[in-house]
Design a protein around this motif. Structure first.
Motif, PDB file in Angstrom:
ATOM      1  N   GLU A  29       0.805  -1.216   0.000  1.00 59.63           N
ATOM      2  CA  GLU A  29       0.000   0.000   0.000  1.00 59.63           C
ATOM      3  C   GLU A  29       0.844   1.276   0.000  1.00 59.63           C
ATOM      4  OE1 GLU A  29      -4.406   1.038   1.282  1.00 59.63           O
ATOM      5  OE2 GLU A  29      -3.400  -0.628   2.280  1.00 59.63           O
ATOM      6  N   ASP A  30       1.947   1.299   0.727  1.00 59.80           N
ATOM      7  CA  ASP A  30       2.813   2.485   0.745  1.00 59.80           C
ATOM      8  C   ASP A  30       3.374   2.780  -0.642  1.00 59.80           C
ATOM      9  OD1 ASP A  30       2.433   2.938   3.469  1.00 59.80           O
ATOM     10  OD2 ASP A  30       4.213   1.791   4.048  1.00 59.80           O
ATOM     11  N   TYR A  31       3.775   1.736  -1.347  1.00 58.49           N
ATOM     12  CA  TYR A  31       4.382   1.936  -2.664  1.00 58.49           C
ATOM     13  C   TYR A  31       3.346   2.394  -3.688  1.00 58.49           C
ATOM     14  CZ  TYR A  31       7.510   1.309  -6.608  1.00 58.49           C
ATOM     15  OH  TYR A  31       8.278   1.533  -7.727  1.00 58.49           O
ATOM     16  N   ILE A  32       2.130   1.821  -3.664  1.00 63.60           N
ATOM     17  CA  ILE A  32       1.106   2.228  -4.633  1.00 63.60           C
ATOM     18  C   ILE A  32       0.692   3.684  -4.383  1.00 63.60           C
ATOM     19  CG2 ILE A  32      -1.098   1.550  -3.567  1.00 63.60           C
ATOM     20  CD1 ILE A  32      -0.516   0.375  -7.009  1.00 63.60           C
ATOM     21  N   GLU A  34       2.687   5.999  -3.250  1.00 60.89           N
ATOM     22  CA  GLU A  34       3.799   6.788  -3.777  1.00 60.89           C
ATOM     23  C   GLU A  34       3.699   6.917  -5.305  1.00 60.89           C
ATOM     24  OE1 GLU A  34       8.623   6.313  -4.212  1.00 60.89           O
ATOM     25  OE2 GLU A  34       7.685   5.502  -2.415  1.00 60.89           O
ATOM     26  N   ILE A  35       3.436   5.804  -5.972  1.00 60.08           N
ATOM     27  CA  ILE A  35       3.309   5.839  -7.436  1.00 60.08           C
ATOM     28  C   ILE A  35       2.127   6.724  -7.833  1.00 60.08           C
ATOM     29  CG2 ILE A  35       2.844   4.493  -9.523  1.00 60.08           C
ATOM     30  CD1 ILE A  35       4.027   2.061  -8.082  1.00 60.08           C
ATOM     31  N   ASN A  36       0.997   6.539  -7.159  1.00 64.98           N
ATOM     32  CA  ASN A  36      -0.208   7.306  -7.464  1.00 64.98           C
ATOM     33  C   ASN A  36       0.037   8.800  -7.266  1.00 64.98           C
ATOM     34  OD1 ASN A  36      -2.841   7.385  -8.357  1.00 64.98           O
ATOM     35  ND2 ASN A  36      -3.745   6.759  -6.426  1.00 64.98           N
ATOM     36  N   SER A  37       0.739   9.163  -6.207  1.00 66.69           N
ATOM     37  CA  SER A  37       1.056  10.563  -5.928  1.00 66.69           C
ATOM     38  C   SER A  37       2.022  11.132  -6.965  1.00 66.69           C
ATOM     39  CB  SER A  37       1.652  10.684  -4.527  1.00 66.69           C
ATOM     40  OG  SER A  37       2.028  12.009  -4.264  1.00 66.69           O
ATOM     41  N   ASP A  38       3.083  10.388  -7.251  1.00 67.30           N
ATOM     42  CA  ASP A  38       4.117  10.859  -8.179  1.00 67.30           C
ATOM     43  C   ASP A  38       3.610  10.999  -9.614  1.00 67.30           C
ATOM     44  OD1 ASP A  38       5.862  10.884  -6.057  1.00 67.30           O
ATOM     45  OD2 ASP A  38       6.974   9.097  -6.693  1.00 67.30           O
ATOM     46  N   THR A  39       2.741  10.090 -10.046  1.00 69.58           N
ATOM     47  CA  THR A  39       2.324  10.080 -11.449  1.00 69.58           C
ATOM     48  C   THR A  39       0.993  10.768 -11.704  1.00 69.58           C
ATOM     49  OG1 THR A  39       1.311   7.894 -11.197  1.00 69.58           O
ATOM     50  CG2 THR A  39       3.605   7.976 -11.979  1.00 69.58           C
ATOM     51  N   LEU A  40       0.062  10.656 -10.766  1.00 69.66           N
ATOM     52  CA  LEU A  40      -1.276  11.199 -10.985  1.00 69.66           C
ATOM     53  C   LEU A  40      -1.653  12.309 -10.008  1.00 69.66           C
ATOM     54  CD1 LEU A  40      -3.104   7.808 -11.662  1.00 69.66           C
ATOM     55  CD2 LEU A  40      -2.223   9.429 -13.341  1.00 69.66           C
ATOM     56  N   MET A  42      -2.414  12.006  -6.934  1.00 71.01           N
ATOM     57  CA  MET A  42      -3.472  11.559  -6.033  1.00 71.01           C
ATOM     58  C   MET A  42      -2.828  10.883  -4.829  1.00 71.01           C
ATOM     59  SD  MET A  42      -6.120  10.122  -8.864  1.00 71.01           S
ATOM     60  CE  MET A  42      -7.519  10.027  -7.778  1.00 71.01           C
ATOM     61  N   GLU A  43      -2.991  11.457  -3.666  1.00 70.99           N
ATOM     62  CA  GLU A  43      -2.350  10.960  -2.445  1.00 70.99           C
ATOM     63  C   GLU A  43      -3.224   9.913  -1.772  1.00 70.99           C
ATOM     64  OE1 GLU A  43       0.384  12.723  -0.508  1.00 70.99           O
ATOM     65  OE2 GLU A  43       0.925  14.005  -2.176  1.00 70.99           O
ATOM     66  N   LYS A  44      -3.470   8.800  -2.481  1.00 69.37           N
ATOM     67  CA  LYS A  44      -4.282   7.738  -1.904  1.00 69.37           C
ATOM     68  C   LYS A  44      -3.914   6.403  -2.516  1.00 69.37           C
ATOM     69  CE  LYS A  44      -8.193   8.201  -5.060  1.00 69.37           C
ATOM     70  NZ  LYS A  44      -9.647   8.301  -5.137  1.00 69.37           N
ATOM     71  N   SER A  45      -4.381   5.363  -1.857  1.00 66.65           N
ATOM     72  CA  SER A  45      -4.150   4.002  -2.310  1.00 66.65           C
ATOM     73  C   SER A  45      -5.162   3.645  -3.401  1.00 66.65           C
ATOM     74  CB  SER A  45      -4.309   3.055  -1.112  1.00 66.65           C
ATOM     75  OG  SER A  45      -4.034   1.745  -1.495  1.00 66.65           O
ATOM     76  N   GLY A  80       3.068  -2.466 -21.479  1.00 65.63           N
ATOM     77  CA  GLY A  80       3.228  -1.499 -20.411  1.00 65.63           C
ATOM     78  C   GLY A  80       3.444  -2.139 -19.064  1.00 65.63           C
ATOM     79  N   ASP A  81       3.303  -1.315 -18.044  1.00 67.43           N
ATOM     80  CA  ASP A  81       3.569  -1.730 -16.675  1.00 67.43           C
ATOM     81  C   ASP A  81       2.287  -1.650 -15.866  1.00 67.43           C
ATOM     82  OD1 ASP A  81       5.047  -2.434 -14.427  1.00 67.43           O
ATOM     83  OD2 ASP A  81       5.534  -0.368 -13.931  1.00 67.43           O
ATOM     84  N   MET A  82       2.060  -2.673 -15.064  1.00 74.11           N
ATOM     85  CA  MET A  82       0.881  -2.741 -14.219  1.00 74.11           C
ATOM     86  C   MET A  82       1.353  -3.024 -12.802  1.00 74.11           C
ATOM     87  SD  MET A  82      -2.389  -5.300 -14.714  1.00 74.11           S
ATOM     88  CE  MET A  82      -1.327  -6.636 -15.184  1.00 74.11           C
ATOM     89  N   SER A  83       0.928  -2.182 -11.862  1.00 70.62           N
ATOM     90  CA  SER A  83       1.246  -2.391 -10.451  1.00 70.62           C
ATOM     91  C   SER A  83      -0.048  -2.736  -9.723  1.00 70.62           C
ATOM     92  CB  SER A  83       1.857  -1.130  -9.838  1.00 70.62           C
ATOM     93  OG  SER A  83       3.081  -0.822 -10.454  1.00 70.62           O
ATOM     94  N   VAL A  84      -0.056  -3.873  -9.045  1.00 67.04           N
ATOM     95  CA  VAL A  84      -1.231  -4.337  -8.309  1.00 67.04           C
ATOM     96  C   VAL A  84      -0.920  -4.259  -6.822  1.00 67.04           C
ATOM     97  CG1 VAL A  84      -2.800  -6.271  -7.910  1.00 67.04           C
ATOM     98  CG2 VAL A  84      -1.820  -5.917 -10.198  1.00 67.04           C
ATOM     99  N   CYS A  85      -1.756  -3.548  -6.080  1.00 62.92           N
ATOM    100  CA  CYS A  85      -1.572  -3.418  -4.637  1.00 62.92           C
ATOM    101  C   CYS A  85      -2.225  -4.605  -3.932  1.00 62.92           C
ATOM    102  CB  CYS A  85      -2.159  -2.111  -4.136  1.00 62.92           C
ATOM    103  SG  CYS A  85      -1.945  -1.898  -2.364  1.00 62.92           S
ATOM    104  N   VAL A  86      -1.400  -5.517  -3.454  1.00 64.18           N
ATOM    105  CA  VAL A  86      -1.887  -6.735  -2.811  1.00 64.18           C
ATOM    106  C   VAL A  86      -2.713  -6.400  -1.573  1.00 64.18           C
ATOM    107  CG1 VAL A  86      -1.185  -8.892  -1.706  1.00 64.18           C
ATOM    108  CG2 VAL A  86       0.042  -8.072  -3.731  1.00 64.18           C
ATOM    109  N   ASP A  87      -2.238  -5.443  -0.767  1.00 67.88           N
ATOM    110  CA  ASP A  87      -2.963  -5.053   0.447  1.00 67.88           C
ATOM    111  C   ASP A  87      -4.366  -4.552   0.117  1.00 67.88           C
ATOM    112  OD1 ASP A  87      -0.569  -5.539   1.880  1.00 67.88           O
ATOM    113  OD2 ASP A  87       0.068  -3.459   1.646  1.00 67.88           O
ATOM    114  N   TYR A  88      -4.462  -3.668  -0.855  1.00 69.72           N
ATOM    115  CA  TYR A  88      -5.735  -3.063  -1.228  1.00 69.72           C
ATOM    116  C   TYR A  88      -6.709  -4.135  -1.722  1.00 69.72           C
ATOM    117  CZ  TYR A  88      -8.889   0.443  -3.276  1.00 69.72           C
ATOM    118  OH  TYR A  88      -9.971   1.232  -3.581  1.00 69.72           O
ATOM    119  N   VAL A  89      -6.232  -4.996  -2.620  1.00 69.06           N
ATOM    120  CA  VAL A  89      -7.084  -6.047  -3.177  1.00 69.06           C
ATOM    121  C   VAL A  89      -7.519  -7.017  -2.079  1.00 69.06           C
ATOM    122  CG1 VAL A  89      -7.148  -7.998  -4.788  1.00 69.06           C
ATOM    123  CG2 VAL A  89      -6.112  -5.832  -5.496  1.00 69.06           C
ATOM    124  N   ALA A  90      -6.606  -7.410  -1.210  1.00 64.51           N
ATOM    125  CA  ALA A  90      -6.941  -8.330  -0.118  1.00 64.51           C
ATOM    126  C   ALA A  90      -7.994  -7.717   0.808  1.00 64.51           C
ATOM    127  CB  ALA A  90      -5.692  -8.702   0.674  1.00 64.51           C
TER     128      ALA A  90
END
Length: 105
Positions: A29-32, A34-40, A42-45, A80-90
């Motif tokens: 969740e922390d990494y997703i 970070e990616i979401n904030s840096d690229t879009l 949006m400061e959320k999971s 392309g690249d796909m990042s899946v947040c295991v915590d969020y999905v679980a």
């Protein structure tokens, strides 16, 4: 991870690009965030973020023909690249389970 590989193969077939690669990383969740904030900005999971790598994209889901140069050039054949947040999905699966929503087959 046979199930994940099978899912990616199915997605490529549905898209009509069975010989193209898809980069998939499982993240926390922390990494997703970070990616979401840096690229879009949006400061959320979120569950999944994806980014197209190819310059051959005409429109969403449609690629123009990759020029033939006698051999495949790996990066030209990566969707392309796909990042899946295991915590969020679980967490969402657990919420669905508790609410009685059927998950899977």
């Amino acid at each position: 991870m046979p199930a994940l590989n099978e899912t990616i193969d199915t997605v490529r077939e549905i898209l009509g690009y069975p010989t193209y690669d898809i980069s998939c990383q499982l993240v926390d969740e922390d990494y997703i965030k970070e990616i979401n904030s840096d690229t879009l900005g949006m400061e959320k999971s979120t569950d999944v973020l994806s980014f197209c790598f190819t310059e051959y994209l005409i429109e969403q889901g449609v690629l123009k023909e990759v020029p033939s140069q006698g051999k495949m050039i790996g990066e030209m054949y990566c969707l392309g690249d796909m990042s899946v947040c295991v915590d969020y999905v679980a967490n969402r699966c657990e919420e669905d389970r508790k609410s009685g929503i059927a998950i899977g087959k």
